[in-house]
Design a protein around this motif. Structure first.
Motif, PDB file in Angstrom:
ATOM      1  N   LEU A 293       0.819  -1.213   0.000  1.00 55.23           N
ATOM      2  CA  LEU A 293       0.000   0.000   0.000  1.00 55.23           C
ATOM      3  C   LEU A 293       0.851   1.262   0.000  1.00 55.23           C
ATOM      4  CD1 LEU A 293      -2.752  -1.087   2.571  1.00 55.23           C
ATOM      5  CD2 LEU A 293      -3.054  -0.757   0.101  1.00 55.23           C
ATOM      6  N   LYS A 294       2.101   1.150   0.411  1.00 58.15           N
ATOM      7  CA  LYS A 294       2.978   2.318   0.422  1.00 58.15           C
ATOM      8  C   LYS A 294       3.160   2.893  -0.986  1.00 58.15           C
ATOM      9  CE  LYS A 294       4.055   2.526   4.823  1.00 58.15           C
ATOM     10  NZ  LYS A 294       3.692   3.724   5.644  1.00 58.15           N
ATOM     11  N   ALA A 295       2.953   2.056  -2.002  1.00 59.01           N
ATOM     12  CA  ALA A 295       3.116   2.505  -3.386  1.00 59.01           C
ATOM     13  C   ALA A 295       1.799   2.978  -3.998  1.00 59.01           C
ATOM     14  CB  ALA A 295       3.715   1.376  -4.228  1.00 59.01           C
ATOM     15  N   HIS A 296       0.751   3.074  -3.200  1.00 57.62           N
ATOM     16  CA  HIS A 296      -0.575   3.425  -3.720  1.00 57.62           C
ATOM     17  C   HIS A 296      -1.084   4.729  -3.116  1.00 57.62           C
ATOM     18  CE1 HIS A 296      -1.780  -0.206  -6.024  1.00 57.62           C
ATOM     19  NE2 HIS A 296      -0.852  -0.771  -5.279  1.00 57.62           N
ATOM     20  N   ARG A 297      -1.964   5.372  -3.877  1.00 59.68           N
ATOM     21  CA  ARG A 297      -2.719   6.502  -3.340  1.00 59.68           C
ATOM     22  C   ARG A 297      -3.900   5.935  -2.564  1.00 59.68           C
ATOM     23  NH1 ARG A 297      -5.044  10.103  -7.560  1.00 59.68           N
ATOM     24  NH2 ARG A 297      -4.954   8.261  -8.893  1.00 59.68           N
ATOM     25  N   CYS A 298      -4.068   6.357  -1.339  1.00 57.52           N
ATOM     26  CA  CYS A 298      -5.160   5.860  -0.500  1.00 57.52           C
ATOM     27  C   CYS A 298      -6.010   7.030  -0.005  1.00 57.52           C
ATOM     28  CB  CYS A 298      -4.599   5.078   0.690  1.00 57.52           C
ATOM     29  SG  CYS A 298      -3.671   3.591   0.225  1.00 57.52           S
ATOM     30  N   ILE A 299      -7.271   6.759   0.198  1.00 57.06           N
ATOM     31  CA  ILE A 299      -8.194   7.752   0.752  1.00 57.06           C
ATOM     32  C   ILE A 299      -8.151   7.598   2.269  1.00 57.06           C
ATOM     33  CG2 ILE A 299     -10.591   8.536   0.810  1.00 57.06           C
ATOM     34  CD1 ILE A 299     -10.800   7.092  -2.005  1.00 57.06           C
ATOM     35  N   ARG A 300      -7.555   8.541   2.917  1.00 51.63           N
ATOM     36  CA  ARG A 300      -7.307   8.432   4.360  1.00 51.63           C
ATOM     37  C   ARG A 300      -8.581   8.758   5.146  1.00 51.63           C
ATOM     38  NH1 ARG A 300      -2.837  12.133   5.997  1.00 51.63           N
ATOM     39  NH2 ARG A 300      -1.953  10.520   7.347  1.00 51.63           N
ATOM     40  N   SER A 301      -8.679   8.168   6.330  1.00 50.46           N
ATOM     41  CA  SER A 301      -9.878   8.311   7.157  1.00 50.46           C
ATOM     42  C   SER A 301      -9.534   9.025   8.457  1.00 50.46           C
ATOM     43  CB  SER A 301     -10.466   6.922   7.456  1.00 50.46           C
ATOM     44  OG  SER A 301     -11.529   7.022   8.377  1.00 50.46           O
ATOM     45  N   ARG A 302     -10.236  10.128   8.716  1.00 50.00           N
ATOM     46  CA  ARG A 302     -10.040  10.852   9.972  1.00 50.00           C
ATOM     47  C   ARG A 302     -11.087  10.393  10.985  1.00 50.00           C
ATOM     48  NH1 ARG A 302     -10.766  15.454   8.284  1.00 50.00           N
ATOM     49  NH2 ARG A 302      -8.633  16.164   7.977  1.00 50.00           N
ATOM     50  N   MET A 303     -10.634   9.982  12.165  1.00 49.73           N
ATOM     51  CA  MET A 303     -11.540   9.534  13.217  1.00 49.73           C
ATOM     52  C   MET A 303     -12.129  10.738  13.958  1.00 49.73           C
ATOM     53  SD  MET A 303      -9.639   6.132  14.698  1.00 49.73           S
ATOM     54  CE  MET A 303      -8.184   6.989  15.295  1.00 49.73           C
ATOM     55  N   PRO A 304     -13.211  10.532  14.730  1.00 48.43           N
ATOM     56  CA  PRO A 304     -13.823  11.645  15.463  1.00 48.43           C
ATOM     57  C   PRO A 304     -12.857  12.361  16.395  1.00 48.43           C
ATOM     58  CG  PRO A 304     -15.301   9.767  15.427  1.00 48.43           C
ATOM     59  CD  PRO A 304     -14.006   9.292  14.840  1.00 48.43           C
ATOM     60  N   SER A 305     -11.822  11.647  16.875  1.00 48.74           N
ATOM     61  CA  SER A 305     -10.831  12.271  17.752  1.00 48.74           C
ATOM     62  C   SER A 305      -9.910  13.219  17.002  1.00 48.74           C
ATOM     63  CB  SER A 305      -9.986  11.184  18.425  1.00 48.74           C
ATOM     64  OG  SER A 305      -9.229  10.465  17.457  1.00 48.74           O
ATOM     65  N   GLY A 306      -9.939  13.167  15.669  1.00 46.28           N
ATOM     66  CA  GLY A 306      -9.040  13.964  14.857  1.00 46.28           C
ATOM     67  C   GLY A 306      -7.841  13.194  14.350  1.00 46.28           C
ATOM     68  N   GLN A 307      -7.582  12.018  14.921  1.00 47.36           N
ATOM     69  CA  GLN A 307      -6.464  11.197  14.481  1.00 47.36           C
ATOM     70  C   GLN A 307      -6.773  10.541  13.139  1.00 47.36           C
ATOM     71  OE1 GLN A 307      -5.960   8.504  17.841  1.00 47.36           O
ATOM     72  NE2 GLN A 307      -4.238   9.708  18.596  1.00 47.36           N
ATOM     73  N   ILE A 308      -5.709  10.269  12.383  1.00 48.72           N
ATOM     74  CA  ILE A 308      -5.862   9.566  11.113  1.00 48.72           C
ATOM     75  C   ILE A 308      -5.834   8.064  11.383  1.00 48.72           C
ATOM     76  CG2 ILE A 308      -4.920   9.207   8.808  1.00 48.72           C
ATOM     77  CD1 ILE A 308      -6.070  12.005   9.357  1.00 48.72           C
ATOM     78  N   TYR A 309      -6.839   7.376  10.887  1.00 44.72           N
ATOM     79  CA  TYR A 309      -6.974   5.939  11.147  1.00 44.72           C
ATOM     80  C   TYR A 309      -5.911   5.150  10.382  1.00 44.72           C
ATOM     81  CZ  TYR A 309      -8.978   1.260  11.165  1.00 44.72           C
ATOM     82  OH  TYR A 309      -9.173  -0.088  11.287  1.00 44.72           O
ATOM     83  N   GLN A 310      -5.245   4.247  11.072  1.00 44.21           N
ATOM     84  CA  GLN A 310      -4.295   3.338  10.437  1.00 44.21           C
ATOM     85  C   GLN A 310      -5.032   2.066  10.032  1.00 44.21           C
ATOM     86  OE1 GLN A 310      -0.956   2.694  13.053  1.00 44.21           O
ATOM     87  NE2 GLN A 310      -0.233   4.800  12.890  1.00 44.21           N
ATOM     88  N   TRP A 311      -4.926   1.703   8.761  1.00 39.51           N
ATOM     89  CA  TRP A 311      -5.633   0.530   8.267  1.00 39.51           C
ATOM     90  C   TRP A 311      -5.105  -0.724   8.960  1.00 39.51           C
ATOM     91  CZ3 TRP A 311      -6.235   1.184   2.227  1.00 39.51           C
ATOM     92  CH2 TRP A 311      -6.894   2.398   1.978  1.00 39.51           C
ATOM     93  N   GLU A 312      -6.053  -1.585   9.392  1.00 40.62           N
ATOM     94  CA  GLU A 312      -5.699  -2.768  10.171  1.00 40.62           C
ATOM     95  C   GLU A 312      -5.903  -4.042   9.349  1.00 40.62           C
ATOM     96  OE1 GLU A 312      -6.829  -2.355  14.588  1.00 40.62           O
ATOM     97  OE2 GLU A 312      -8.316  -1.102  13.549  1.00 40.62           O
ATOM     98  N   PHE A 313      -4.909  -4.944   9.431  1.00 40.37           N
ATOM     99  CA  PHE A 313      -4.947  -6.203   8.705  1.00 40.37           C
ATOM    100  C   PHE A 313      -4.474  -7.333   9.616  1.00 40.37           C
ATOM    101  CE2 PHE A 313      -4.108  -2.801   5.650  1.00 40.37           C
ATOM    102  CZ  PHE A 313      -5.098  -3.030   4.707  1.00 40.37           C
ATOM    103  N   GLU A 314      -4.900  -8.554   9.257  1.00 40.16           N
ATOM    104  CA  GLU A 314      -4.455  -9.729  10.011  1.00 40.16           C
ATOM    105  C   GLU A 314      -4.544 -10.963   9.116  1.00 40.16           C
ATOM    106  OE1 GLU A 314      -5.726 -12.385  13.902  1.00 40.16           O
ATOM    107  OE2 GLU A 314      -6.403 -10.298  13.748  1.00 40.16           O
ATOM    108  N   ARG A 315      -3.509 -11.798   9.188  1.00 36.77           N
ATOM    109  CA  ARG A 315      -3.532 -13.065   8.473  1.00 36.77           C
ATOM    110  C   ARG A 315      -2.629 -14.051   9.187  1.00 36.77           C
ATOM    111  NH1 ARG A 315      -1.523 -13.923   2.267  1.00 36.77           N
ATOM    112  NH2 ARG A 315       0.487 -13.688   3.332  1.00 36.77           N
ATOM    113  N   ARG A 316      -3.186 -15.239   9.466  1.00 36.82           N
ATOM    114  CA  ARG A 316      -2.436 -16.312  10.121  1.00 36.82           C
ATOM    115  C   ARG A 316      -1.763 -15.830  11.406  1.00 36.82           C
ATOM    116  NH1 ARG A 316       0.513 -17.898   4.482  1.00 36.82           N
ATOM    117  NH2 ARG A 316      -1.354 -18.577   3.355  1.00 36.82           N
ATOM    118  N   GLY A 317      -2.516 -15.048  12.188  1.00 33.25           N
ATOM    119  CA  GLY A 317      -2.015 -14.566  13.466  1.00 33.25           C
ATOM    120  C   GLY A 317      -1.102 -13.364  13.382  1.00 33.25           C
ATOM    121  N   GLN A 318      -0.788 -12.913  12.164  1.00 37.84           N
ATOM    122  CA  GLN A 318       0.072 -11.747  11.990  1.00 37.84           C
ATOM    123  C   GLN A 318      -0.783 -10.500  11.820  1.00 37.84           C
ATOM    124  OE1 GLN A 318       2.495 -11.804   8.466  1.00 37.84           O
ATOM    125  NE2 GLN A 318       3.497  -9.850   8.914  1.00 37.84           N
TER     126      GLN A 318
END
Length: 317
Positions: free
Chosen positions: A186-211
């Protein structure tokens, strides 16, 4: 006790919650002038100013803060007694105040419609906002959020299926950019960032095989509303990270393409939650029953195609 006494106390607590006479009047379904007169009448009777008022703000005085702190628990007990007495009615009546995120409210609207059709003497006051609040302090009967965000001291009633997030982009976007195969891509892509109600920018969360992986994505557009993110993704402005509920129609219609699906495991779905510290009013108990009936119906509908599919597989269909 005078009949007006409870009305005046409710008026004071509503103004204290909202810090606004207009917002408090809207909550109580009265005019601003009527609310102001009720508060003024109580102040005159007890001989103490409860609020400092200016043209731009309303704030509790020191005496007002002490008064609200003492009255709020007592009034809550009175409401509970009234609710318990009302539970003996054949048909629930009154008003339920519900707090929910916008996405949760959209998903639960069919249940609310069915509930109001079944119980015509009930009223629902639904407030949508992104921030997580203390529903007891803010004067709500219940909240609706993803299960993982529900406070542990609340009673939670599951609603609907488990949910997943999805990374999506338009076919036009992927015609110019190679689809990511791992979250690191994703570092090589343009992404539409999401601002949370607190004002912080949301970090996209992923998980696979316990990672588990969190990615602070880059992009030229930051938004705080899923519908706007969806529209931006359709227009090819970048990748978006949204719930399946938001994107399923676009995926089915081909206006969006999903990537990194094996990195987005299912999460527990929505819950209606409420405090167990007081008796649940009859109207809330009726809503809980309506939610459970809806959830059972959804499960039965979901199971029916699965059985048909297995029969088709067995016969080569």
């Amino acid at each position: 006790m005078k009949t007006s006494g409870l009305v005046e106390l409710e008026a004071v607590l509503a103004v204290a919650r909202h810090r606004s006479f207009r917002a408090a009047a809207d909550e109580l379904s009265v005019s601003t002038s009527a609310l102001s007169h009720a508060v003024a009448a109580l102040e005159a009777r007890i001989g103490v100013r409860l609020f400092n008022r200016t043209t731009r703000s309303v704030a509790l005085t020191e005496a007002g803060a002490q008064f609200v702190g003492s009255v709020a628990p007592a009034l809550s007990t009175i409401r509970e007694a009234l609710d318990q007495a009302g539970s003996f009615r054949d048909t629930p009546s009154g008003t339920l105040r519900i707090n929910a995120s916008v996405g949760a409210a959209k998903q639960v609207m069919p249940v609310f419609i069915a509930y109001l059709q079944r119980y015509p003497e009930m009223k629902l006051d639904l407030v949508t906002e992104g921030r997580l609040i203390d529903i007891v302090v803010e004067g709500y009967d219940a909240g609706i959020r993803l299960a993982e965000t529900v406070p542990q001291d609340m009673i939670a009633v599951p609603f609907g299926d488990r949910q997943r997030f999805a990374v999506v982009g338009s076919p036009e976007y992927f015609a110019k950019h190679k689809p990511p195969r791992t979250p690191a891509d994703l570092k090589a892509h343009r992404c539409i960032r999401s601002r949370m109600p607190s004002g912080q920018i949301y970090q996209w969360e992923f998980e696979r095989r316990g990672q588990a992986v969190r990615v602070d994505v880059e992009g030229t557009l930051t938004l705080d509303e899923p519908g706007l993110m969806l529209a931006a993704a359709r227009d090819g402005l970048g990748l978006a990270y949204l719930t399946e509920w938001n994107v399923n129609a676009d995926l089915a219609g081909g206006t969006l393409v999903r990537v990194l699906e094996d990195w987005t495991p299912p999460l527990d779905g929505l819950c209606l939650y409420y405090t167990g510290r007081r008796h649940a009013p009859a109207g809330l108990r009726a809503l809980i029953e309506t939610i459970r009936e809806h959830a059972d119906a959804v499960r039965k509908r979901a199971a029916a195609p699965a059985k048909k599919s297995r029969r088709g597989a067995a016969t080569g269909g």
